[in-house]
Design a protein around this motif. Structure first.
Motif, PDB file in Angstrom:
ATOM      1  N   ASP A 144       0.729  -1.366  -0.139  1.00 35.56           N
ATOM      2  CA  ASP A 144       0.021   0.024   0.088  1.00 35.56           C
ATOM      3  C   ASP A 144       0.889   1.280   0.152  1.00 35.56           C
ATOM      4  O   ASP A 144       0.568   2.193  -0.777  1.00 35.56           O
ATOM      5  CB  ASP A 144      -1.087  -0.041   1.128  1.00 35.56           C
ATOM      6  N   HIS A 145       1.842   1.435   1.023  1.00 34.01           N
ATOM      7  CA  HIS A 145       2.718   2.664   0.951  1.00 34.01           C
ATOM      8  C   HIS A 145       3.348   2.970  -0.363  1.00 34.01           C
ATOM      9  O   HIS A 145       3.585   3.924  -0.736  1.00 34.01           O
ATOM     10  CB  HIS A 145       3.219   2.601   2.187  1.00 34.01           C
ATOM     11  N   ILE A 146       4.011   1.669  -0.930  1.00 35.09           N
ATOM     12  CA  ILE A 146       4.636   1.855  -2.164  1.00 35.09           C
ATOM     13  C   ILE A 146       3.730   2.343  -3.466  1.00 35.09           C
ATOM     14  O   ILE A 146       4.114   3.456  -4.024  1.00 35.09           O
ATOM     15  CB  ILE A 146       5.365   0.679  -2.578  1.00 35.09           C
ATOM     16  N   TRP A 147       2.635   1.696  -3.317  1.00 35.87           N
ATOM     17  CA  TRP A 147       1.575   2.178  -4.347  1.00 35.87           C
ATOM     18  C   TRP A 147       0.981   3.407  -4.219  1.00 35.87           C
ATOM     19  O   TRP A 147       0.989   4.432  -5.185  1.00 35.87           O
ATOM     20  CB  TRP A 147       0.346   1.119  -4.508  1.00 35.87           C
ATOM     21  N   ARG A 148       0.762   3.992  -2.981  1.00 34.79           N
ATOM     22  CA  ARG A 148       0.646   5.348  -2.812  1.00 34.79           C
ATOM     23  C   ARG A 148       1.594   6.245  -3.083  1.00 34.79           C
ATOM     24  O   ARG A 148       1.247   7.251  -3.886  1.00 34.79           O
ATOM     25  CB  ARG A 148       0.215   5.286  -1.284  1.00 34.79           C
ATOM     26  N   ASN A 149       2.689   5.804  -2.971  1.00 36.86           N
ATOM     27  CA  ASN A 149       3.829   6.814  -3.287  1.00 36.86           C
ATOM     28  C   ASN A 149       4.115   6.888  -4.803  1.00 36.86           C
ATOM     29  O   ASN A 149       4.305   7.948  -5.509  1.00 36.86           O
ATOM     30  CB  ASN A 149       5.172   6.412  -2.751  1.00 36.86           C
ATOM     31  N   ILE A 150       3.730   5.956  -5.555  1.00 35.08           N
ATOM     32  CA  ILE A 150       3.924   5.863  -7.043  1.00 35.08           C
ATOM     33  C   ILE A 150       2.571   6.752  -7.429  1.00 35.08           C
ATOM     34  O   ILE A 150       2.942   7.661  -8.481  1.00 35.08           O
ATOM     35  CB  ILE A 150       3.765   4.541  -7.583  1.00 35.08           C
ATOM     36  N   LEU A 151       1.509   6.667  -7.017  1.00 35.01           N
ATOM     37  CA  LEU A 151       0.475   7.440  -7.414  1.00 35.01           C
ATOM     38  C   LEU A 151       0.578   8.691  -7.150  1.00 35.01           C
ATOM     39  O   LEU A 151       0.426   9.689  -8.063  1.00 35.01           O
ATOM     40  CB  LEU A 151      -0.861   7.037  -6.907  1.00 35.01           C
ATOM     41  N   LEU A 152       1.050   9.178  -6.067  1.00 34.95           N
ATOM     42  CA  LEU A 152       1.381  10.525  -5.496  1.00 34.95           C
ATOM     43  C   LEU A 152       2.502  11.236  -6.414  1.00 34.95           C
ATOM     44  O   LEU A 152       2.265  12.474  -6.543  1.00 34.95           O
ATOM     45  CB  LEU A 152       1.664  10.591  -4.277  1.00 34.95           C
ATOM     46  N   SER A 153       3.360  10.551  -6.808  1.00 35.85           N
ATOM     47  CA  SER A 153       4.531  10.857  -7.467  1.00 35.85           C
ATOM     48  C   SER A 153       4.058  11.335  -8.960  1.00 35.85           C
ATOM     49  O   SER A 153       4.117  12.243  -9.550  1.00 35.85           O
ATOM     50  CB  SER A 153       5.768   9.886  -7.659  1.00 35.85           C
ATOM     51  N   LEU A 154       2.967  10.422  -9.441  1.00 37.30           N
ATOM     52  CA  LEU A 154       2.516  10.836 -10.663  1.00 37.30           C
ATOM     53  C   LEU A 154       1.424  11.759 -10.873  1.00 37.30           C
ATOM     54  O   LEU A 154       1.658  12.787 -11.754  1.00 37.30           O
ATOM     55  CB  LEU A 154       1.758   9.501 -11.121  1.00 37.30           C
ATOM     56  N   LYS A 155       0.888  12.072  -9.645  1.00 37.74           N
ATOM     57  CA  LYS A 155      -0.251  13.111  -9.475  1.00 37.74           C
ATOM     58  C   LYS A 155       0.538  14.712  -9.634  1.00 37.74           C
ATOM     59  O   LYS A 155       0.392  15.531  -9.985  1.00 37.74           O
ATOM     60  CB  LYS A 155      -1.000  13.102  -8.284  1.00 37.74           C
TER      61      LYS A 155
END
Length: 166
Positions: A144-155
């Motif tokens: 979850d925290h890695i996926w969240r970081n990936i999505l936040l970096s894209l955003k």
């Protein structure tokens, strides 16, 4: 790269019919005997790094994996044979010609798509930003925290590009 992956690449080129039989048997097991598939998957995959193997231990994770595999082979298993073949061919472009921003997320313990290869390729992408995760393997999006970081970096990148063009 894992010997199992190397074998799939070899078979896709030299013995594609044998590989097709294997994928058809897997597809049939998922459709007709899902509990057996889950049991074998939980016990198997010893070739994977422990970090990756942990994501193949719960029924929920295995059912999601079966759903993905079923959808990938719904019409045919042919693309399972074509994909490794395509991945081993030269690409029709040079990485340095990529002009758009590229975020690269990769686990340092990934043995399915080896980190060492990404480490060689990433610097050739002129607008690439790397995010290497220590002690992580292939299944980054299952954390979850890695996926969240990936999505936040894209955003964040999209917002920055929007502001730059406004």
């Amino acid at each position: 790269m894992l010997k199992e992956n190397k074998l799939a690449f070899f078979l896709s080129k030299k013995l594609p019919r044998l590989l097709k039989v294997s994928y058809r048997a897997q597809k049939k097991m998922i459709e007709k005997k899902p509990e057996k598939f889950k049991k074998l998957t939980k016990k198997g995959n010893k070739h994977l790094h422990p970090w990756d193997r942990q994501f193949l231990q719960t029924d929920e994770q295995l059912e999601l994996m079966m759903l993905h595999l079923h959808e990938a082979t719904r019409q045919s298993v042919d693309e399972c044979i074509n994909e490794p073949n395509l991945l081993t061919r030269p690409w029709s472009f040079d990485m340095k010609d990529i002009k758009i921003p590229v975020d690269i997320w990769h686990g340092k313990e990934d043995k399915m798509a080896p980190y060492e290869e990404m480490e060689k390729i990433a610097p050739t992408i002129s607008n690439g930003q790397t995010h290497y995760i220590d002690d992580a393997g292939h299944f980054l999006t299952d954390v979850d925290h890695i996926w969240r970081n990936i999505l936040l970096s894209l955003k964040t990148r999209a917002e920055n590009q929007h502001q730059a063009h406004a």
